[in-house]
Enzyme design. Structure first.
Site, PDB file in Angstrom:
ATOM      1  N   ASP A 189     -37.800   9.076 -35.508  1.00 40.46           N
ATOM      2  CA  ASP A 189     -38.913  10.023 -35.638  1.00 40.46           C
ATOM      3  C   ASP A 189     -39.917   9.478 -36.666  1.00 40.46           C
ATOM      4  O   ASP A 189     -39.533   9.180 -37.794  1.00 40.46           O
ATOM      5  CB  ASP A 189     -38.314  11.362 -36.111  1.00 40.46           C
ATOM      6  CG  ASP A 189     -39.319  12.494 -36.123  1.00 40.46           C
ATOM      7  OD1 ASP A 189     -40.267  12.458 -35.319  1.00 40.46           O
ATOM      8  OD2 ASP A 189     -39.131  13.423 -36.938  1.00 40.46           O
ATOM      9  N   GLU A 191     -48.395   8.153 -31.636  1.00 40.41           N
ATOM     10  CA  GLU A 191     -49.178   9.327 -32.057  1.00 40.41           C
ATOM     11  C   GLU A 191     -50.665   9.015 -32.212  1.00 40.41           C
ATOM     12  O   GLU A 191     -51.039   7.970 -32.720  1.00 40.41           O
ATOM     13  CB  GLU A 191     -48.626   9.840 -33.399  1.00 40.41           C
ATOM     14  CG  GLU A 191     -49.398  11.013 -33.984  1.00 40.41           C
ATOM     15  CD  GLU A 191     -48.692  11.637 -35.185  1.00 40.41           C
ATOM     16  OE1 GLU A 191     -47.441  11.739 -35.162  1.00 40.41           O
ATOM     17  OE2 GLU A 191     -49.379  12.038 -36.137  1.00 40.41           O
ATOM     18  N   HIS A 227     -46.159  20.070 -39.697  1.00 37.60           N
ATOM     19  CA  HIS A 227     -44.742  19.946 -40.067  1.00 37.60           C
ATOM     20  C   HIS A 227     -44.405  20.972 -41.152  1.00 37.60           C
ATOM     21  O   HIS A 227     -45.225  21.229 -42.022  1.00 37.60           O
ATOM     22  CB  HIS A 227     -44.459  18.550 -40.636  1.00 37.60           C
ATOM     23  CG  HIS A 227     -44.408  17.477 -39.597  1.00 37.60           C
ATOM     24  ND1 HIS A 227     -45.112  16.304 -39.706  1.00 37.60           N
ATOM     25  CD2 HIS A 227     -43.726  17.382 -38.425  1.00 37.60           C
ATOM     26  CE1 HIS A 227     -44.864  15.541 -38.658  1.00 37.60           C
ATOM     27  NE2 HIS A 227     -44.028  16.169 -37.861  1.00 37.60           N
ATOM     28  N   HIS A 264     -45.030  18.242 -32.101  1.00 34.61           N
ATOM     29  CA  HIS A 264     -44.354  18.132 -33.398  1.00 34.61           C
ATOM     30  C   HIS A 264     -44.515  19.454 -34.142  1.00 34.61           C
ATOM     31  O   HIS A 264     -45.307  20.303 -33.769  1.00 34.61           O
ATOM     32  CB  HIS A 264     -44.956  16.982 -34.209  1.00 34.61           C
ATOM     33  CG  HIS A 264     -44.456  15.641 -33.774  1.00 34.61           C
ATOM     34  ND1 HIS A 264     -43.649  14.859 -34.559  1.00 34.61           N
ATOM     35  CD2 HIS A 264     -44.632  14.964 -32.622  1.00 34.61           C
ATOM     36  CE1 HIS A 264     -43.362  13.748 -33.912  1.00 34.61           C
ATOM     37  NE2 HIS A 264     -43.944  13.777 -32.727  1.00 34.61           N
ATOM     38  N   ASN A 289     -40.360  19.029 -31.080  1.00 36.31           N
ATOM     39  CA  ASN A 289     -39.585  18.574 -32.240  1.00 36.31           C
ATOM     40  C   ASN A 289     -39.281  19.718 -33.194  1.00 36.31           C
ATOM     41  O   ASN A 289     -40.185  20.487 -33.551  1.00 36.31           O
ATOM     42  CB  ASN A 289     -40.382  17.533 -33.025  1.00 36.31           C
ATOM     43  CG  ASN A 289     -40.393  16.182 -32.349  1.00 36.31           C
ATOM     44  OD1 ASN A 289     -39.884  16.028 -31.246  1.00 36.31           O
ATOM     45  ND2 ASN A 289     -40.986  15.217 -33.012  1.00 36.31           N
ATOM     46  N   THR A 302     -37.411  21.834 -39.466  1.00 35.19           N
ATOM     47  CA  THR A 302     -37.409  22.848 -40.535  1.00 35.19           C
ATOM     48  C   THR A 302     -36.583  24.086 -40.174  1.00 35.19           C
ATOM     49  O   THR A 302     -35.872  24.636 -41.022  1.00 35.19           O
ATOM     50  CB  THR A 302     -38.867  23.251 -40.859  1.00 35.19           C
ATOM     51  OG1 THR A 302     -39.565  22.068 -41.266  1.00 35.19           O
ATOM     52  CG2 THR A 302     -38.936  24.269 -41.971  1.00 35.19           C
TER      53      THR A 302
HETATM   54  P1  13P Z   1     -40.686  20.891 -38.150  1.00 37.81           P
HETATM   55  O1  13P Z   1     -39.912  20.442 -39.338  1.00 37.81           O
HETATM   56  O2  13P Z   1     -41.907  21.621 -38.531  1.00 37.81           O
HETATM   57  O3  13P Z   1     -39.843  21.590 -37.161  1.00 37.81           O
HETATM   58  O4  13P Z   1     -41.213  19.562 -37.428  1.00 37.81           O
HETATM   59  C1  13P Z   1     -40.301  18.625 -36.958  1.00 37.81           C
HETATM   60  C2  13P Z   1     -40.994  17.452 -36.403  1.00 37.81           C
HETATM   61  O5  13P Z   1     -42.072  17.530 -35.874  1.00 37.81           O
HETATM   62  C3  13P Z   1     -40.315  16.165 -36.486  1.00 37.81           C
HETATM   63  O6  13P Z   1     -41.137  15.105 -36.132  1.00 37.81           O
END
Ligand code: 13P
Length: 293
Positions: A85, A136, A178, A208, A230, A233
């Site tokens: 990632d 990206e 994120h 993301h 994705n 969090t």
């Molecule tokens: P979150 O932590 O906001 O869920 O995002 C995860 C992510 O996009 C990893 O690339």
């Protein structure tokens, strides 16, 4: 089932109007929880490590082998890709070398020409080994493991040029962030997503910052071309909240818990790990990838 590239199953998701989850792992227990959830839901998934998480786990080789060996020992039958990632160029090459089956090369902080050039190189090396590639354009807002983005919308012409490098799926900034979303967040820019999808028809788009976006917005984004979401969090929060609750119960009943040896980390962390599994199963349902293995 042995590890697979994510190219086929993400493409199938795009063609059939659902999304697969790209779930970040942070350690052994999380990896087990994510795999259990995917198997229970019969969903194809990507287990992904950020550069920081892989370092925490002892390096890419350790992370890759941990995931691969768990897939075998847990008799996982659903398709699983091990995905890097937000990898820098050098990290992408290392992961191709040690056996990741999917790579995200993130050159979004570079000048566009360099981002495209390096993506082309990563695609050539990865595809020669049957490894899928994500790249990206624009940037995802917020911060993840030291990767900071201002949250720029993906320019349409950059998205078209990036798809021409031969990547398998595209991460594009559409107002996503994120980490937790601030109170005053204006939501995903679905109009921009629509324009992107029209410009690169058929290319799966990666959302993301999947934690904390209202489900209806995620599902609308999937309808408009998102095929990988994705999530990191939400797992971290679920884990920490359940562990905090257990710790509070422990403090309130210390003598009894000590007697049961609940200080053993395997027991102490069990509720947190279960919470991660529950979160992954619930997300798989929202993304529509249950029973698509
Ligand atoms: P979150 O932590 O906001 O869920 O995002 C995860 C992510 O996009 C990893 O690339």
């Amino acid at each position: 089932m042995p590890l697979v590239s994510a190219a086929e199953f993400v493409k199938a998701a795009r063609e059939n109007g659902y999304a697969v989850g790209g779930f970040n792992t942070n350690n052994l227990e999380w990896t087990q929880a994510i795999l259990r959830a995917a198997e229970a839901k019969q969903a194809p998934i990507l287990i992904q490590t950020s550069m920081g998480a892989a370092k925490y786990m002892g390096g890419y080789k350790v992370a890759r082998n941990l995931i691969a060996n768990l897939i075998e020992s847990m008799n996982i039958t659903v398709p699983v890709a091990i995905h890097l990632d937000h990898g820098h160029y050098e990290d992408s090459l290392e992961c191709i070398e040690v056996g990741y089956t999917s790579i995200m090369f993130d050159g979004s902080h570079l000048p566009v020409e360099e981002n495209l050039e390096k993506a082309r190189e990563v695609v050539a090396l990865a595809h020669a080994k049957g490894i899928s590639v994500e790249a990206e354009v624009g940037t995802i807002g917020g911060e993840e493991d030291g990767i900071v983005g201002k949250g720029e919308l993906a320019p349409i012409e950059d998205a078209i040029a990036m798809v021409e490098t031969g990547i398998d799926f595209l991460a594009a900034g559409i107002g996503n962030i994120h980490g937790p979303y601030p109170e005053n967040w204006e939501g995903l820019d679905l109009e921009h997503l629509k324009k992107l999808t029209e410009a690169i028809p058929g290319t799966p788009i990666v959302l993301h910052g999947g934690s904390g976006i209202p489900d209806e917005q995620i599902q609308e984004a999937i309808r408009l071309g998102v095929a990988k979401v994705n999530v990191n969090t939400e797992g971290q929060i679920a884990f920490t909240e359940a562990t905090l609750k257990f710790a509070a119960d422990y403090s309130a009943n210390k003598a009894e818990y000590d007697k049961k040896k609940l200080f053993d980390p395997r027991k102490f962390l069990a509720d947190g790990v279960k919470a991660v599994q529950g979160m992954v199963e619930e997300r798989i349902d929202v993304f529509g990838s249950a029973n698509k293995a």
